[in-house]
Design an enzyme around this catalytic site. Structure first.
Site, mmCIF file in Angstrom:
data_model
loop_
_atom_site.group_PDB
_atom_site.id
_atom_site.type_symbol
_atom_site.label_atom_id
_atom_site.label_comp_id
_atom_site.label_asym_id
_atom_site.label_seq_id
_atom_site.Cartn_x
_atom_site.Cartn_y
_atom_site.Cartn_z
ATOM 1 N N TYR A 1 0.925 -1.417 0.418
ATOM 2 C CA TYR A 1 -0.212 0.131 -0.502
ATOM 3 C C TYR A 1 0.811 1.249 -0.419
ATOM 4 O O TYR A 1 0.407 2.257 -0.558
ATOM 5 C CB TYR A 1 -0.776 0.233 1.246
ATOM 6 C CG TYR A 1 -2.373 -0.396 0.920
ATOM 7 C CD1 TYR A 1 -2.162 -2.171 0.928
ATOM 8 C CD2 TYR A 1 -3.205 -0.333 1.222
ATOM 9 C CE1 TYR A 1 -3.607 -2.728 1.175
ATOM 10 C CE2 TYR A 1 -4.396 -0.575 0.891
ATOM 11 C CZ TYR A 1 -4.355 -2.483 0.536
ATOM 12 O OH TYR A 1 -5.846 -2.525 0.856
ATOM 13 N N LYS B 1 3.281 -15.488 3.607
ATOM 14 C CA LYS B 1 3.832 -16.105 1.950
ATOM 15 C C LYS B 1 4.990 -16.437 2.107
ATOM 16 O O LYS B 1 5.356 -16.143 1.054
ATOM 17 C CB LYS B 1 3.149 -14.925 1.027
ATOM 18 C CG LYS B 1 2.806 -16.137 -0.424
ATOM 19 C CD LYS B 1 1.708 -17.324 -0.675
ATOM 20 C CE LYS B 1 1.772 -18.126 -1.774
ATOM 21 N NZ LYS B 1 0.928 -19.341 -1.592
ATOM 22 N N ASP C 1 -2.856 -18.674 1.680
ATOM 23 C CA ASP C 1 -3.792 -18.807 0.110
ATOM 24 C C ASP C 1 -4.691 -20.278 1.131
ATOM 25 O O ASP C 1 -6.095 -20.197 1.638
ATOM 26 C CB ASP C 1 -2.715 -18.803 -0.749
ATOM 27 C CG ASP C 1 -1.707 -20.018 -0.107
ATOM 28 O OD1 ASP C 1 -1.687 -20.566 0.839
ATOM 29 O OD2 ASP C 1 -1.792 -20.994 -1.339
ATOM 30 N N ASP D 1 -6.511 -6.872 4.257
ATOM 31 C CA ASP D 1 -7.740 -5.999 3.883
ATOM 32 C C ASP D 1 -8.416 -7.805 3.094
ATOM 33 O O ASP D 1 -9.967 -7.502 2.972
ATOM 34 C CB ASP D 1 -6.742 -5.628 2.365
ATOM 35 C CG ASP D 1 -7.867 -4.927 1.811
ATOM 36 O OD1 ASP D 1 -9.255 -4.382 2.526
ATOM 37 O OD2 ASP D 1 -8.217 -4.677 0.399
ATOM 38 N N ASP E 1 -12.341 -8.553 4.286
ATOM 39 C CA ASP E 1 -13.767 -9.158 3.448
ATOM 40 C C ASP E 1 -14.805 -10.425 3.690
ATOM 41 O O ASP E 1 -15.559 -10.719 3.395
ATOM 42 C CB ASP E 1 -13.222 -8.288 1.800
ATOM 43 C CG ASP E 1 -13.393 -7.394 2.116
ATOM 44 O OD1 ASP E 1 -13.324 -6.235 2.589
ATOM 45 O OD2 ASP E 1 -14.266 -6.410 0.670
HETATM 46 C C1 IPM Z 1 -10.142 -0.515 3.813
HETATM 47 C C2 IPM Z 1 -11.043 -0.575 1.957
HETATM 48 C C3 IPM Z 1 -9.522 -0.079 1.982
HETATM 49 C C4 IPM Z 1 -8.162 -0.818 2.269
HETATM 50 C C5 IPM Z 1 -9.361 1.220 0.656
HETATM 51 C C6 IPM Z 1 -10.503 1.665 0.436
HETATM 52 C C7 IPM Z 1 -8.365 2.044 -0.074
HETATM 53 O O1 IPM Z 1 -10.654 -1.881 1.199
HETATM 54 O O2 IPM Z 1 -10.084 0.120 5.141
HETATM 55 O O3 IPM Z 1 -10.139 -2.253 4.032
HETATM 56 O O4 IPM Z 1 -7.854 -0.938 1.210
HETATM 57 O O5 IPM Z 1 -7.477 -0.224 3.551
HETATM 58 MN MN MN Z 2 -11.326 -3.541 2.003
#
Ligand code: IPM
Ligand code: MN
Length: 354
Positions: free
Chosen positions: A141, A186, A219, A243, A247
């Protein structure tokens, strides 16, 4: 107690979900006799539109002064041109970096009332209680980026200091929980991961011998999160892996809209935000799930202001609202009409008894 809270509603559904979190915080102030001062500032796309900068100086100043910052969401199609030099996300990343919030805590807990909203079978959801600690200010990032017409580069760098401090934060948190840490990397491919793994092995053996450590490749971790989620306690990992895995993990809880996060620096001054994005497809319609932001406000009270009782009261009130069937479309029960953002706020306030 008195506190200054920075309020950055941002883009898309940000202002809608933020409004409900602020109502809940104000109710907590009343009920528990605190005085919070709220100061608003711009971030993301709306800041680009007004100042040409996704992280304007006034916002930077507020972030430096506030006891804690609550954020809605940033981004949207209006600012998503891949060729554009200025993007809303730069505001978020700039803010994380400016505040030095290197540890991003993302709790993932399942509740029977939400089992039906998860795409997974309920026997896989019993007793899931995971705390993901995502490194937030390093890795790909923040590495050097290059782009020509035919090639692109994102450098991923980690220093010992960056790895040690987030591992220690995870170690401290594990001691307040079941004392199990899974470090995700990884290391079979990436040099940064090999450094990460060797530091984790060394540091936990030396400083946290009371904590049980496992390593997993990312993975495999992605798979195990679905097949045996209840086995995990604290999961610590680098920025990009964290990240993606969070999700994925959100699907255990039923909806991305439910998940809060806390990003902490060395002084535990923090930035609090739901893990969902700005959801432009439903923005402005009053139907977004405000629970992730309301629960982020609870984390703010807990981690930056030390108000554990108040934090728990909010968390119980959110679950009571959900259990009572007050649910937005993302978690609506079959055959039952979904309610709007404001109605969820109302139900949480009512459960809070404030
Ligand atoms: C999160 C989001 C952010 C990230 C984006 C919006 C830059 O997906 O907070 O998880 O990737 O960190
Ligand atoms: Mn995210």
């Amino acid at each position: 107690m008195e506190a200054l809270i920075g309020v950055l509603a941002g883009d898309g559904i940000g202002p809608e979900v933020m409004a409900e979190a602020l109502r809940v915080l104000k109710a907590v102030e009343n009920k528990y006799q605190h005085r919070f001062v709220y100061e608003e500032a711009l971030i993301g796309g709306i800041a680009i539109d007004t100042h040409g900068n996704p992280f304007p100086d006034a916002t930077r100043k507020l972030c430096a002064e506030a006891d804690a910052v609550l954020l809605g969401a940033v981004g949207g199609p209006k600012w998503s041109d891949p060729d554009s030099k200025i993007r809303p996300e730069q505001g978020l990343l700039g803010m994380r970096s400016a505040m030095g919030v290197f540890a991003n805590l993302r709790p993932v807990q399942t509740h029977p009332a939400l089992y039906a909203s998860s795409p997974l079978r309920s026997e896989r959801l019993h007793g899931v209680d995971i705390l993901v600690v995502r490194e937030l200010t390093g890795g790909a990032y923040f590495g050097k980026k290059e782009r020509t017409a035919d090639s692109a580069t994102d450098v991923c760098t980690y220093t010992r200091m960056e790895i040690e401090r987030v591992l220690r934060m995870a170690g401290e948190l594990a001691r307040t929980r079941r004392r199990k840490i899974t470090s995700v990397d990884k290391a079979n491919v990436l040099e940064t991961s090999r450094l990460w793994r060797s530091i984790a092995t060394e540091l936990y053996a030396r400083e946290y011998p009371d904590v049980q450590l496992d390593h997993l490749y990312v993975d495999a971790a992605a798979m195990h999160l679905l097949s045996r989620a209840a086995d995990f306690d604290v999961l610590v990992t680098e920025n990009l892996f964290g990240d993606i895995l969070t999700d994925e993990a959100s699907m255990l809880t039923g909806s991305l809209g439910m998940l809060p996060s806390a990003s902490l620096n060395a002084e535990k001054r923090g930035l609090y935000e739901p893990i969902h994005g700005s959801a432009p497809d439903i923005a402005g319609r009053g139907i977004a799930n405000p629970c992730g932001t309301i629960l982020s406000a609870a984390m703010l009270l807990r981690h930056s202001l030390g108000l554990e009782t108040e934090a728990r009261a909010i968390e119980s009130a959110v679950m009571a609202a959900v259990e009572n069937g007050c649910r937005t479309a993302d978690i609506a029960l079959p055959g039952k009409a979904a309610v709007g953002t404001r109605a969820v706020g109302d139900a949480v306030l009512q459960a809070l008894g404030a």
